[in-house]
Design an enzyme around this catalytic site. Structure first.
Site, short mmCIF file in Angstrom:
data_model
loop_
_atom_site.label_atom_id
_atom_site.label_comp_id
_atom_site.label_asym_id
_atom_site.label_seq_id
_atom_site.Cartn_x
_atom_site.Cartn_y
_atom_site.Cartn_z
N SER A 1 0.93 7.46 5.99
CA SER A 1 0.83 6.12 6.56
C SER A 1 -0.26 5.36 5.82
CB SER A 1 0.47 6.21 8.05
OG SER A 1 0.00 4.95 8.51
N GLN B 1 3.39 -9.79 13.31
CA GLN B 1 3.53 -8.53 14.03
C GLN B 1 2.19 -7.88 14.36
OE1 GLN B 1 5.83 -6.73 10.69
NE2 GLN B 1 4.66 -4.88 11.15
N GLY C 1 12.23 3.90 7.77
CA GLY C 1 11.76 5.26 7.98
C GLY C 1 11.77 5.64 9.46
N LYS C 2 12.08 6.91 9.70
CA LYS C 2 12.02 7.41 11.09
C LYS C 2 10.58 7.58 11.55
CE LYS C 2 16.39 9.87 11.25
NZ LYS C 2 17.05 11.12 11.64
N HIS D 1 7.22 5.57 1.40
CA HIS D 1 7.93 4.38 0.93
C HIS D 1 8.84 4.74 -0.27
CE1 HIS D 1 4.11 2.45 2.57
NE2 HIS D 1 5.05 1.84 3.26
N ASN E 1 0.87 -1.18 0.00
CA ASN E 1 0.00 0.00 0.00
C ASN E 1 0.91 1.24 0.00
OD1 ASN E 1 -2.17 1.94 1.91
ND2 ASN E 1 -2.73 1.09 -0.04
N ARG F 1 -2.24 3.48 7.15
CA ARG F 1 -3.42 3.48 8.01
C ARG F 1 -4.23 4.78 7.89
NH1 ARG F 1 0.05 0.04 11.54
NH2 ARG F 1 -0.99 -1.98 11.53
P1 AMP Z 1 5.29 -0.10 6.31
O1 AMP Z 1 4.89 -0.50 4.94
O2 AMP Z 1 4.31 0.79 7.00
O3 AMP Z 1 5.76 -1.26 7.15
O4 AMP Z 1 6.57 0.82 6.12
C1 AMP Z 1 7.69 0.39 5.41
C2 AMP Z 1 8.82 1.35 5.63
O5 AMP Z 1 8.43 2.65 5.19
C3 AMP Z 1 9.21 1.49 7.11
O6 AMP Z 1 10.64 1.58 7.20
C4 AMP Z 1 8.54 2.77 7.49
O7 AMP Z 1 9.18 3.43 8.57
C5 AMP Z 1 8.66 3.58 6.22
N1 AMP Z 1 7.66 4.65 6.19
C6 AMP Z 1 6.33 4.53 6.41
N2 AMP Z 1 5.73 5.73 6.36
C7 AMP Z 1 6.71 6.64 6.11
C8 AMP Z 1 6.74 8.06 5.95
N3 AMP Z 1 5.64 8.81 6.05
N4 AMP Z 1 7.92 8.65 5.69
C9 AMP Z 1 9.06 7.90 5.60
N5 AMP Z 1 9.10 6.57 5.73
C10 AMP Z 1 7.94 5.95 5.99
#
Ligand code: AMP
Length: 293
Positions: A194, A57, A156-157, A33, A28, A196
């Site tokens: 996000s 998780q 990502g932070k 990303h 998504n 979400r």
């Molecule tokens: P996820 O798909 O939510 O597990 O995120 C995958 C990676 O993308 C993780 O390292 C997250 O920290 C990073 N990430 C998610 N949202 C953001 C954002 N708004 N800015 C930067 N990195 C992000």
């Protein structure tokens, strides 16, 4: 971009690549990303993106079933983003003893972290970071254990505590992997991107930047009022929680921490991170801001 599902194909595709940069995701995909992908491509390494919604998780009452799965759209976004390999593993590739009928991963060896994983999100999502660390270690093994000489992984932070957990795992397991941390990408009103966010109704979306704005306010107040004692920092956290509640949020936590240990800040250091998690309706959002004094 090669799209790969199976371990054997992955090994073949990565055979002999001297440098690999991995971006693990749950799909998504959005600009957050893609910013990680851009940074991965800028390293000059072969770029691997993984998409896997990791059941391990998610807690029993969490959003695993309804988590957005948008593979066709994700592939279109990645197509011209400099990705060499998109790895979309099946459950059995990640969890050899996966049992769909029992809804079980069959995973009985876990990466279990204590100090950094038990607090903040770990306190309200028991087992979450064990699930994260375990799947990330598996992805590291699948992607980097091919004779590659330089292994890079990008996170990502936005998920600040997750980043700390991964760093701690890499450190404590002596993994020869460089971790690159990428800044949070936000909407114009400050809301961190996000997957979400898609759960939010229009009315909730209108409130959603309140989390970032409240954290920012508190961070600026701390900077302006420095030095604050430990008790005053706790009071600042309580004030932020009250503000969020007034704005319509159900607050999980707001905490000002040391950015390395994620322990509650005592007011004696130069670097801080304020982290928050709160619900709008059923949707749990997190955010954080690092700041210096
Ligand atoms: P996820 O798909 O939510 O597990 O995120 C995958 C990676 O993308 C993780 O390292 C997250 O920290 C990073 N990430 C998610 N949202 C953001 C954002 N708004 N800015 C930067 N990195 C992000």
């Amino acid at each position: 971009m090669q799209i790969i599902q199976h371990q054997s194909e992955l090994r073949q595709a990565l055979q002999g690549a001297p440098r690999i940069a991995l971006v693990p995701t749950m799909g998504n995909l959005h600009q957050g990303h893609l910013s990680l992908v851009q940074q991965a491509a800028a390293t000059g390494a072969l770029v691997v993106v993984s998409i896997y919604v990791n059941p391990l998780q998610f807690g029993a009452n969490e959003d695993f079933n309804r988590y957005p799965r948008t593979l066709a759209q994700d592939i279109a976004l990645l197509e011209n983003a400099g990705v060499d390999v998109l790895f979309v593993p099946e459950n059995h590739t990640i969890y050899p003893d996966f049992d769909a009928s029992q809804r079980s991963t069959g995973q009985d060896v876990l990466v279990s972290l204590t100090a950094v994983a038990d607090r903040l999100c770990g306190a309200s999502r028991p087992g979450h970071f064990n699930g994260v660390a375990t799947v990330v270690l598996k992805l590291f093994n699948l992607v980097f254990f091919n004779g590659c000489q330089q292994a890079i992984a990008l996170f990502g932070k936005k998920d600040f505590q997750q980043l700390s957990v991964i760093r701690q795992m890499v450190r404590q397991f002596n993994l020869p992997i460089e971790i690159i941390a990428a800044p949070t990408i936000r909407e114009p009103d400050g809301l961190a991107l996000s997957s979400r966010n898609g759960y939010l109704s229009p009315a909730q979306r209108a409130l959603a930047s309140g989390l970032y704005q409240t954290l920012l306010n508190s961070a600026q107040q701390h900077q302006a009022q420095h030095p604050l004692s430990s008790a005053q920092i706790r009071a600042l956290e309580a004030q932020a929680q009250a503000q969020l509640q007034q704005l319509g949020w159900r607050v999980d936590y707001v905490q000002i921490c040391h950015p390395d240990t994620l322990l509650p800040a005592q007011g004696k250091q130069a670097s801080y991170v304020i982290l928050g998690a709160a619900y709008l309706g059923e949707t749990r959002l997190i955010d954080n801001i690092e700041y210096q004094i």
